[in-house]
Scaffold this active site. Structure first.
Site, PDB file in Angstrom:
ATOM      1  N   ALA A  22       5.054   5.668   6.587  1.00  0.00           N
ATOM      2  CA  ALA A  22       5.621   4.956   7.745  1.00  0.00           C
ATOM      3  C   ALA A  22       7.133   5.117   7.782  1.00  0.00           C
ATOM      4  CB  ALA A  22       5.235   3.481   7.687  1.00  0.00           C
ATOM      5  N   SER A  68       0.828  -1.211   0.000  1.00  0.00           N
ATOM      6  CA  SER A  68       0.000   0.000   0.000  1.00  0.00           C
ATOM      7  C   SER A  68       0.858   1.255   0.000  1.00  0.00           C
ATOM      8  CB  SER A  68      -0.940   0.025   1.209  1.00  0.00           C
ATOM      9  OG  SER A  68      -0.333   0.633   2.332  1.00  0.00           O
ATOM     10  N   THR A  69       0.197   2.361  -0.285  1.00  0.00           N
ATOM     11  CA  THR A  69       0.864   3.660  -0.306  1.00  0.00           C
ATOM     12  C   THR A  69       1.349   4.087   1.074  1.00  0.00           C
ATOM     13  OG1 THR A  69       0.603   5.938  -1.120  1.00  0.00           O
ATOM     14  CG2 THR A  69      -1.270   4.980   0.056  1.00  0.00           C
ATOM     15  N   LYS A  70       0.827   3.454   2.127  1.00  0.00           N
ATOM     16  CA  LYS A  70       1.184   3.842   3.488  1.00  0.00           C
ATOM     17  C   LYS A  70       2.630   3.493   3.852  1.00  0.00           C
ATOM     18  CE  LYS A  70      -2.856   5.560   4.575  1.00  0.00           C
ATOM     19  NZ  LYS A  70      -3.054   6.998   4.843  1.00  0.00           N
ATOM     20  N   ASP A  71       3.264   2.629   3.062  1.00  0.00           N
ATOM     21  CA  ASP A  71       4.689   2.356   3.301  1.00  0.00           C
ATOM     22  C   ASP A  71       5.494   3.648   3.267  1.00  0.00           C
ATOM     23  OD1 ASP A  71       3.994  -0.289   3.300  1.00  0.00           O
ATOM     24  OD2 ASP A  71       5.243  -0.860   1.599  1.00  0.00           O
TER      25      ASP A  71
END
Length: 341
Positions: free
Chosen positions: A49, A43-46
């Site tokens: 984070a 996901s783009t959330k990597d």
């Protein structure tokens, strides 16, 4: 050596774009999907984070055996847990009870401690996953709270990576960017960069039916009557995140659970892209937008597909779940064939 990395974090970013050929065939513009599922955490959330945690390291906020705490609907939690494993930190996550059991199992498999909180309570309710995460961070020694909804680094991660990638991949020819809005960081950071390159690029935010973001963008006021339960995870909000730069967004399109679900499955069947529920939502938003806005063959549209459909197999990709929601139009049943001698 080529294409060899020291650890999994080296794979974050530089995700591919793929032209959509079937689901958008009635739209004259060229439409590309940016596949954020190609990040190692799918996901783009990597991106946020890694960026936020490394920023905290530079400031000396993280030490050996530090604890990273966050509120998540799933994807941010996966990414934080992944980064924490490589960096050597402990991870505590607060999720809503709208999160499917397999996502919670995934978080636990990555070593996270998970607190499950009620979804349908106000954001300032002490039981909400926002308040639970805050309280855990306050009560846990040697911890930091990611606070993605109100962390400017959420925006900065995409300003430094996603926006430049899209600009380079389209050779500066992009005319429209569509992305779902939850924390707002993906769209805001990308939009900030792209608007600096070309202020004429149209930035379209995608909101959920049941969320307050679209009406707030249009009126500057919170309309509590807009709030009601909905199924799309990681999209829409009942609060206003500071990571959402409303001044960078030209327009919002609101989509509902049912049409977004159909569109998600259609993308899998016709484009062979197994995207998450928000993949269908952002595509549905483009189709709705095209009904009142004229596209030309010279337009180049980019849709950000935030995550992978493997996390929604028992939800939007399940015929049983679709039927339970009353989503029965265009629902393809693939019954197993029984082989007999």
């Amino acid at each position: 050596m080529s294409n060899v990395y020291d650890n999994i974090l080296g794979l974050i970013g530089n995700t591919p774009m793929v032209k959509l050929n079937t689901v958008t065939k009635d739209i004259p513009a060229t439409v590309y999907a940016k596949l954020e599922s190609y990040n190692p955490g799918h996901s783009t959330k990597d991106r946020i984070a890694l960026h936020i945690i490394e920023n905290a390291e530079k400031k000396g906020l993280l030490k050996e055996d530090s604890v990273v705490v966050e509120t998540t609907s799933g994807n941010t939690g996966f990414s934080i847990a992944m980064v924490c494993i490589i960096k050597g930190y402990k991870c505590i996550l607060a999720v809503s009870d709208k999160t499917k059991p397999e996502k919670i199992a995934y978080l636990k498999a990555l070593g996270a401690v998970v607190y499950i909180c009620p979804a349908n309570v106000p954001a300032d309710d002490p039981r909400s996953y926002y308040e639970v995460a805050k309280r855990i961070a306050q009560e846990t020694p040697n911890s930091i709270y990611i606070n993605q909804y109100f962390n400017e680094l959420n925006i900065d991660a995409h300003y430094q990576t996603t926006g430049p990638e899209i600009w380079e991949q389209t050779e500066g020819k992009i005319t429209h960017l569509f992305a779902c809005t939850g924390t707002g960081g993906t769209l805001s950071g990308s939009a900030k960069y792209l608007k600096e390159k070309n202020p004429d690029i149209k930035i379209i935010g995608v909101d959920a039916d049941g969320s307050i973001l679209k009406s707030y963008h249009e009126t500057g006021e919170i309309h509590k009557e807009d709030v009601h339960p909905y199924q799309i995870e990681g999209m829409g909000k009942n609060l206003i995140p500071s990571a959402l730069l409303f001044d960078k967004i030209d327009e919002f399109v609101r989509v509902n659970d049912e049409m977004s679900a159909y569109r998600t499955r259609e993308i899998a069947l016709k484009e062979a892209i197994m995207g998450g529920y928000t993949t269908g939502a952002v595509t549905q938003a483009l189709i709705q937008y095209a009904q009142s806005h004229e596209f030309t063959e010279n337009d180049m549209v980019v849709l950000i597909y935030p995550d992978h459909g493997s996390r929604y197999i028992t939800k939007v990709y399940s015929d049983k779940w679709m039927e339970e929601q009353g989503f029965v139009n265009n629902c393809v049943h693939n019954y197993d064939e029984v082989f007999q001698l």
